[in-house]
Design an enzyme around this catalytic site. Structure first.
Site, PDB file in Angstrom:
ATOM      1  N   GLU A  38       1.407   1.579   2.041  1.00 41.64           N
ATOM      2  CA  GLU A  38       1.305   3.026   1.771  1.00 41.64           C
ATOM      3  C   GLU A  38       1.704   3.785   3.048  1.00 41.64           C
ATOM      4  O   GLU A  38       1.384   3.331   4.155  1.00 41.64           O
ATOM      5  CB  GLU A  38      -0.169   3.302   1.422  1.00 41.64           C
ATOM      6  CG  GLU A  38      -0.548   4.737   1.175  1.00 41.64           C
ATOM      7  CD  GLU A  38      -2.070   4.876   0.935  1.00 41.64           C
ATOM      8  OE1 GLU A  38      -2.837   3.934   1.267  1.00 41.64           O
ATOM      9  OE2 GLU A  38      -2.480   5.934   0.427  1.00 41.64           O
ATOM     10  N   LYS A 109       0.584   8.965  -6.089  1.00 41.79           N
ATOM     11  CA  LYS A 109      -0.780   8.403  -6.105  1.00 41.79           C
ATOM     12  C   LYS A 109      -1.741   9.282  -6.899  1.00 41.79           C
ATOM     13  O   LYS A 109      -1.865  10.488  -6.631  1.00 41.79           O
ATOM     14  CB  LYS A 109      -1.277   8.232  -4.665  1.00 41.79           C
ATOM     15  CG  LYS A 109      -2.642   7.559  -4.526  1.00 41.79           C
ATOM     16  CD  LYS A 109      -2.984   7.358  -3.045  1.00 41.79           C
ATOM     17  CE  LYS A 109      -4.273   6.597  -2.835  1.00 41.79           C
ATOM     18  NZ  LYS A 109      -4.566   6.392  -1.395  1.00 41.79           N
ATOM     19  N   CYS A 142      -2.897   1.964  -3.186  1.00 45.15           N
ATOM     20  CA  CYS A 142      -4.184   1.746  -2.508  1.00 45.15           C
ATOM     21  C   CYS A 142      -5.405   2.041  -3.381  1.00 45.15           C
ATOM     22  O   CYS A 142      -5.700   1.303  -4.295  1.00 45.15           O
ATOM     23  CB  CYS A 142      -4.223   2.534  -1.197  1.00 45.15           C
ATOM     24  SG  CYS A 142      -5.403   1.807  -0.023  1.00 45.15           S
TER      25      CYS A 142
HETATM   26  C1  ACM Z   1      -6.644   4.375   0.668  1.00 45.69           C
HETATM   27  O1  ACM Z   1      -6.464   4.730  -0.501  1.00 45.69           O
HETATM   28  N1  ACM Z   1      -5.705   4.527   1.574  1.00 45.69           N
HETATM   29  C2  ACM Z   1      -7.911   3.744   1.071  1.00 45.69           C
END
Ligand code: ACM
Length: 263
Positions: A38, A109, A142
């Protein structure tokens, strides 16, 4: 499919250095699909909106996506990588998919973690799966893993492999992804970063590494160490993820009872 990841330790704000470093690792690998962490090109801990505005890039026209598309074409490899995206006056914690043919797609995301909520807009793309000649690739980023609906939705939409760019700080995900793969009968490639960031007097983040590739039976096929740069590649057969028949009585999807799952 030769499925791989690179685990990196980006220098915050030095996009050119971070992309060069990732390029060198990608060039050294023999893989069909490589997942990067990420926010691999910028680093993680933003401390102001000006900083986000200065570092976020347009997709697909920006520097990082163009470099990834060039790498995909040069090395005949599919790449999934996390990028800070600028779209008009909004910023997203996004991931791109590139392939030998160039830019393929974008995921934003869905579930933002902690102070990401100060800088980024929650994603509006939904969970997407791309059919490619090497298999069906879905993306989540993530903290999306913490919400089982993310991986389930990708599986229901036909993902063979979940590409999972990450910057993990909590210790649970490497083992948690074993369950996500088992309960959805999919492969997953979690590409995490290492190192520590502490910027602007804010709380430090220590990233846990342990990038991994997990099979539909919940086998950890490869797990990286908790520090340093590392690349991993494992030969997988994505077609194994299409068999959702658990035994002669149970089918993972057909046995679901969504009418009983309502809140
Ligand atoms: C995250 O979502 N970077 C912990």
């Amino acid at each position: 499919m030769r499925a791989g990841f690179i685990q990196t330790n980006p220098v915050f704000g030095n996009v050119e250095h971070n992309v060069d470093r990732a390029s060198a690792l990608i060039a050294s690998m023999d893989a069909d699909l490589i997942v990067l962490p990420e926010l691999f090109s910028t680093g993680y801990q933003f401390i102001s909106e000006d900083e986000v505005r200065g570092l976020a890039e347009e997709i697909p026209g920006g520097f990082t996506t163009q470099r990834l598309a060039g790498l995909s074409s040069a090395h005949k490899v599919y790449i999934v990588a996390g990028i800070a995206e600028r779209a008009g006056d909004k910023f997203y914690n996004s991931a791109v998919l590139t392939g030998p043919e160039g830019f393929i797609g974008l995921y934003r995301k869905t579930h933002l973690f902690f102070e990401e909520k100060l800088w980024f807009t929650p994603g509006d793309t939904g969970f997407k799966v791309w059919e490619t000649p090497i298999g069906n690739i879905g993306i989540m980023v993530c903290f999306d893993w913490f919400f089982p609906e993310s991986a389930r939705t990708l599986a229901l939409r036909g993902a063979d492999v979940i590409a999972h760019p990450s910057n993990l700080v909590l210790p649970y995900c490497p083992d948690g992804m074993v369950t996500r793969c088992l309960e959805n009968r999919v492969f997953a490639i979690t590409a995490n970063r290492t190192g520590i960031e502490q910027r602007g007097g804010r709380r430090p983040f220590k990233f846990i590494g342990m990038s991994e590739i997990v099979s539909p039976k919940g086998e950890v096929l490869f797990r990286a160490s908790d520090r340093g740069e590392e690349a991993g590649v494992v030969e997988i057969d994505p077609v194994l993820a299409r068999n959702k028949q658990l035994n002669s009585f149970n089918h993972l999807f057909d046995d679901r009872r969504p009418d009983l799952y309502k809140p």
